[in-house]
Enzyme design. Structure first.
Site, short mmCIF file in Angstrom:
data_model
loop_
_atom_site.label_atom_id
_atom_site.label_comp_id
_atom_site.label_asym_id
_atom_site.label_seq_id
_atom_site.Cartn_x
_atom_site.Cartn_y
_atom_site.Cartn_z
CG HIS A 108 -22.87 29.38 -100.31
ND1 HIS A 108 -23.91 29.60 -99.45
CD2 HIS A 108 -22.37 28.16 -99.97
CE1 HIS A 108 -24.05 28.58 -98.63
NE2 HIS A 108 -23.14 27.68 -98.93
CG ASP A 110 -21.67 23.92 -100.27
OD1 ASP A 110 -21.86 24.89 -99.52
OD2 ASP A 110 -22.43 22.93 -100.32
CG HIS A 258 -26.82 25.92 -100.69
ND1 HIS A 258 -25.81 25.57 -101.54
CD2 HIS A 258 -26.31 25.84 -99.44
CE1 HIS A 258 -24.73 25.28 -100.85
NE2 HIS A 258 -25.00 25.45 -99.55
NE ARG A 273 -20.98 21.13 -96.42
CZ ARG A 273 -20.68 22.31 -96.92
NH1 ARG A 273 -21.47 23.35 -96.70
NH2 ARG A 273 -19.60 22.49 -97.63
#
Ligand code: SIN
Length: 282
Positions: A108, A110, A258, A273
């Site tokens: 995907h 993000d 990623h 994150r």
């Protein structure tokens, strides 16, 4: 064969990870405010290498992690994920022996389902499993460049729907997230986007969020999307990063995908994150 990228940085060391994608960055202490000259070189390296791995780091205090993120632009709020107590800007990645899912297990970019999907994501890992838990990245510039001219011409005029209800509803329930009332974003984006900083074209579809090509029949859409997913997930576009404790990765969601590998159960993996808001893809 891609020629290795070269750099002439003076305040950081950028060591290419693979010829076309990624660099390890040395000589920066992200636990402290980053001086302007280093920041300018980091920004340049980010556009050159697409994903940076900051090595030899200490644990970054949450407020400093947020400040570093904000230097690239306003931060993005995740529609569904659990945040760190006291720091709503930080999305906590956490998998334990009790987890039903781990984050990011399929290819995907993000939150590509947002109208303005994240420009980039910074993840620092604080609890690493004894082995495993690598993250893979795929170069979506190269995936676009390698398509044949007739396919490029066809894709240039096409857009696709990116949806999220099938991903986000119930996803974080094992971590106590109540999601009955969350808004699951969806958006239509061009299949080929142009990076606002580098001017390069990249393929912008992914197996997690992209559900339909606009204007095609379901059968046509499924066939073309599957062809593009398989094309972009080829091993020659990929790198696989093995984390050391406190490494921080910063990836550009506009030109790479990623995938996190959950091969370490029942061990624990935890990280913080911070995600930077991006523009509407064009
Ligand atoms: C993600 O943000 O998609 C997860 C990446 C990771 O856990 O390595």
């Amino acid at each position: 064969m891609v020629a290795p990228k070269s750099n002439t940085y003076t305040s950081i060391v950028a060591k290419p990870f693979a010829p076309n994608l990624g660099a390890e960055i040395y000589g920066v202490d992200l636990s402290q405010p980053v001086p302007d000259d280093q920041f300018a070189e980091i920004r340049d390296a980010f556009h050159t290498y697409q994903v940076l791995f900051f090595k030899e780091q200490k644990e970054i205090p949450p407020a400093q992690h947020i400040e570093f993120g904000k230097r690239f632009g306003p931060l993005h709020a995740h529609p569904a994920a659990p945040t760190m107590e006291g720091y709503p800007e930080i999305f906590e990645i956490h998998a334990t022996k009790n987890s039903k899912v781990a984050n990011g297990e399929f290819w995907h970019s993000d939150v590509s389902c947002d109208e303005t999907p994240p420009l980039g994501t910074m993840l620092q890992i604080h609890i690493a499993p004894p082995c495993g838990g690598d993250t893979m990245f795929s170069d979506m510039y190269a995936a676009y460049d390698d398509l044949s001219e007739p396919i490029k011409s066809m894709l240039d005029g096409l857009s696709a729907l990116h949806s999220s209800e099938h991903i986000y509803k119930g996803r974080y329930s094992d971590r106590g997230q109540k999601d009955a009332d969350i808004d699951c974003p969806e958006a239509i984006h061009p299949i080929v986007r142009t990076h606002p900083e580098t001017g390069r074209k990249s393929l912008f579809v992914n197996r997690t969020f992209t559900t339909k090509i606009i204007g095609l029949s379901d059968k046509e859409s499924e066939a073309i999307l599957n062809m593009l997913f398989e094309h972009a997930e080829q091993i020659n576009y990929q790198i696989r990063f093995r984390w050391s404790l406190n490494d921080m990765a910063f990836w550009d969601n506009r030109c790479c995908m990623h995938r996190a590998i959950w091969d370490y159960w029942p061990a624990e993996r935890k990280g913080r994150r911070v995600t930077v808001k991006g523009d509407r893809p064009v």
